[in-house]
Write a protein that holds these residues in place. Structure first.
Motif, PDB file in Angstrom:
ATOM      1  N   ASN A  78      -5.826  15.381   1.064  1.00  0.00           N
ATOM      2  CA  ASN A  78      -5.419  15.094  -0.315  1.00  0.00           C
ATOM      3  C   ASN A  78      -4.271  14.123  -0.315  1.00  0.00           C
ATOM      4  O   ASN A  78      -3.332  14.238   0.475  1.00  0.00           O
ATOM      5  N   LEU A  79      -4.369  13.178  -1.235  1.00  0.00           N
ATOM      6  CA  LEU A  79      -3.384  12.119  -1.331  1.00  0.00           C
ATOM      7  C   LEU A  79      -2.953  11.970  -2.784  1.00  0.00           C
ATOM      8  O   LEU A  79      -3.785  12.021  -3.691  1.00  0.00           O
ATOM      9  N   MET A  80      -1.664  11.802  -3.001  1.00  0.00           N
ATOM     10  CA  MET A  80      -1.151  11.405  -4.306  1.00  0.00           C
ATOM     11  C   MET A  80      -0.486  10.056  -4.108  1.00  0.00           C
ATOM     12  O   MET A  80       0.413   9.922  -3.279  1.00  0.00           O
ATOM     13  N   SER A  81      -0.953   9.064  -4.847  1.00  0.00           N
ATOM     14  CA  SER A  81      -0.360   7.742  -4.707  1.00  0.00           C
ATOM     15  C   SER A  81      -0.059   7.175  -6.084  1.00  0.00           C
ATOM     16  O   SER A  81      -0.555   7.657  -7.099  1.00  0.00           O
ATOM     17  N   LEU A  82       0.755   6.139  -6.075  1.00  0.00           N
ATOM     18  CA  LEU A  82       1.126   5.472  -7.322  1.00  0.00           C
ATOM     19  C   LEU A  82       0.063   4.445  -7.672  1.00  0.00           C
ATOM     20  O   LEU A  82      -0.349   3.666  -6.810  1.00  0.00           O
ATOM     21  N   LYS A  83      -0.369   4.472  -8.920  1.00  0.00           N
ATOM     22  CA  LYS A  83      -1.260   3.415  -9.403  1.00  0.00           C
ATOM     23  C   LYS A  83      -0.603   2.732 -10.581  1.00  0.00           C
ATOM     24  O   LYS A  83      -0.097   3.384 -11.483  1.00  0.00           O
ATOM     25  N   SER A  84      -0.599   1.405 -10.549  1.00  0.00           N
ATOM     26  CA  SER A  84      -0.020   0.634 -11.640  1.00  0.00           C
ATOM     27  C   SER A  84      -0.580  -0.779 -11.582  1.00  0.00           C
ATOM     28  O   SER A  84      -0.839  -1.306 -10.503  1.00  0.00           O
ATOM     29  N   ASP A  85      -0.762  -1.379 -12.747  1.00  0.00           N
ATOM     30  CA  ASP A  85      -1.179  -2.774 -12.787  1.00  0.00           C
ATOM     31  C   ASP A  85       0.018  -3.712 -12.832  1.00  0.00           C
ATOM     32  O   ASP A  85      -0.131  -4.915 -12.958  1.00  0.00           O
ATOM     33  N   ALA A  86       1.216  -3.147 -12.695  1.00  0.00           N
ATOM     34  CA  ALA A  86       2.419  -3.970 -12.650  1.00  0.00           C
ATOM     35  C   ALA A  86       2.637  -4.471 -11.218  1.00  0.00           C
ATOM     36  O   ALA A  86       2.178  -3.873 -10.260  1.00  0.00           O
ATOM     37  N   GLU A  87       3.361  -5.591 -11.116  1.00  0.00           N
ATOM     38  CA  GLU A  87       3.775  -6.070  -9.803  1.00  0.00           C
ATOM     39  C   GLU A  87       4.789  -5.078  -9.237  1.00  0.00           C
ATOM     40  O   GLU A  87       5.555  -4.517 -10.000  1.00  0.00           O
ATOM     41  N   PRO A  88       4.871  -4.888  -7.933  1.00  0.00           N
ATOM     42  CA  PRO A  88       4.001  -5.450  -6.913  1.00  0.00           C
ATOM     43  C   PRO A  88       2.884  -4.481  -6.535  1.00  0.00           C
ATOM     44  O   PRO A  88       2.146  -4.732  -5.598  1.00  0.00           O
ATOM     45  N   TRP A  89       2.793  -3.378  -7.267  1.00  0.00           N
ATOM     46  CA  TRP A  89       1.901  -2.291  -6.853  1.00  0.00           C
ATOM     47  C   TRP A  89       0.432  -2.656  -6.971  1.00  0.00           C
ATOM     48  O   TRP A  89      -0.387  -2.201  -6.183  1.00  0.00           O
ATOM     49  N   ARG A  90       0.095  -3.494  -7.951  1.00  0.00           N
ATOM     50  CA  ARG A  90      -1.323  -3.692  -8.271  1.00  0.00           C
ATOM     51  C   ARG A  90      -2.100  -4.370  -7.149  1.00  0.00           C
ATOM     52  O   ARG A  90      -3.311  -4.235  -7.064  1.00  0.00           O
ATOM     53  N   ASP A  91      -1.406  -5.111  -6.295  1.00  0.00           N
ATOM     54  CA  ASP A  91      -2.120  -5.839  -5.233  1.00  0.00           C
ATOM     55  C   ASP A  91      -2.250  -5.035  -3.943  1.00  0.00           C
ATOM     56  O   ASP A  91      -2.879  -5.485  -2.997  1.00  0.00           O
ATOM     57  N   GLY A  92      -1.634  -3.868  -3.918  1.00  0.00           N
ATOM     58  CA  GLY A  92      -1.639  -3.098  -2.679  1.00  0.00           C
ATOM     59  C   GLY A  92      -2.953  -2.368  -2.442  1.00  0.00           C
ATOM     60  O   GLY A  92      -3.596  -1.874  -3.367  1.00  0.00           O
TER      61      GLY A  92
END
Length: 180
Positions: A78-92
């Motif tokens: 099980n994984l909890m990760s951050l999701k966002s369409d904001a920089e810089p997260w969206r390209d990861g």
């Protein structure tokens, strides 16, 4: 009481198992056999609440955790990760590889791989302006895998978990659990 069903588990939040950077670093430290570019940090880039997490801070960041001769089965990841369409997260995009080497010589080592993206799965919103404002809002995304009766790591196995940033420059893990 029974032993907890998880060989390895953390959830970084004020209500979770670790709420401070030091606690998280101390918890994962004994298992880390390789680390380049992943750091335990607390940031306020995702709003006003400080969020502790394991963050890839450079392209190609890679960390390997090793669990030798495990004393609990691992069937669920099980994984909890951050999701966002904001920089810089969206390209990861991060690739998780679980390598399981069972005890004895008669069984083959097995590997399971999956990729998790940092951006929301927002392809259904492209023609829909109503929701577009909200995709910058970071969410905690939960991803779970059942390795199955045949795919699980049995007691006595050596298990390695490789976490590699394969796209982009940042990715944030808020929780990770290897459980039976």
């Amino acid at each position: 009481g029974d032993a907890p069903p998880c060989l390895f588990a953390f959830y970084a939040s004020p209500m979770g198992t670790v709420s401070k950077v030091k606690e998280l670093a101390k918890y994962i430290g004994p298992y880390v056999i390789h680390n380049q570019g992943w750091n335990t940090i607390s940031d306020i880039s995702t709003g006003w609440t400080r969020k502790v997490g394991l963050v890839a801070e450079e392209a190609g960041a890679r960390m390997v955790l090793q669990f030798r001769q495990i004393n609990k089965e691992i069937r669920y990841f099980n994984l909890m990760s951050l999701k966002s369409d904001a920089e810089p997260w969206r390209d990861g995009k991060t690739r998780f590889r679980i390598l399981m080497d069972p005890p004895g010589d008669e069984k083959q080592a097995t590997e399971t791989t999956f990729d998790i993206e940092g951006k929301h799965n927002s392809n259904n919103n492209e023609n829909n302006d109503i929701n577009n404002d909200n995709n910058d809002v970071p969410i905690t995304y939960h991803f779970g895998v059942d390795l199955g009766e045949d795919g699980k790591a049995m007691i006595g196995s050596d298990v390695m978990l490789s976490i590699e940033l394969v796209e982009g420059t940042q990715f944030k893990i808020l929780g990770l659990m290897l459980c039976s």
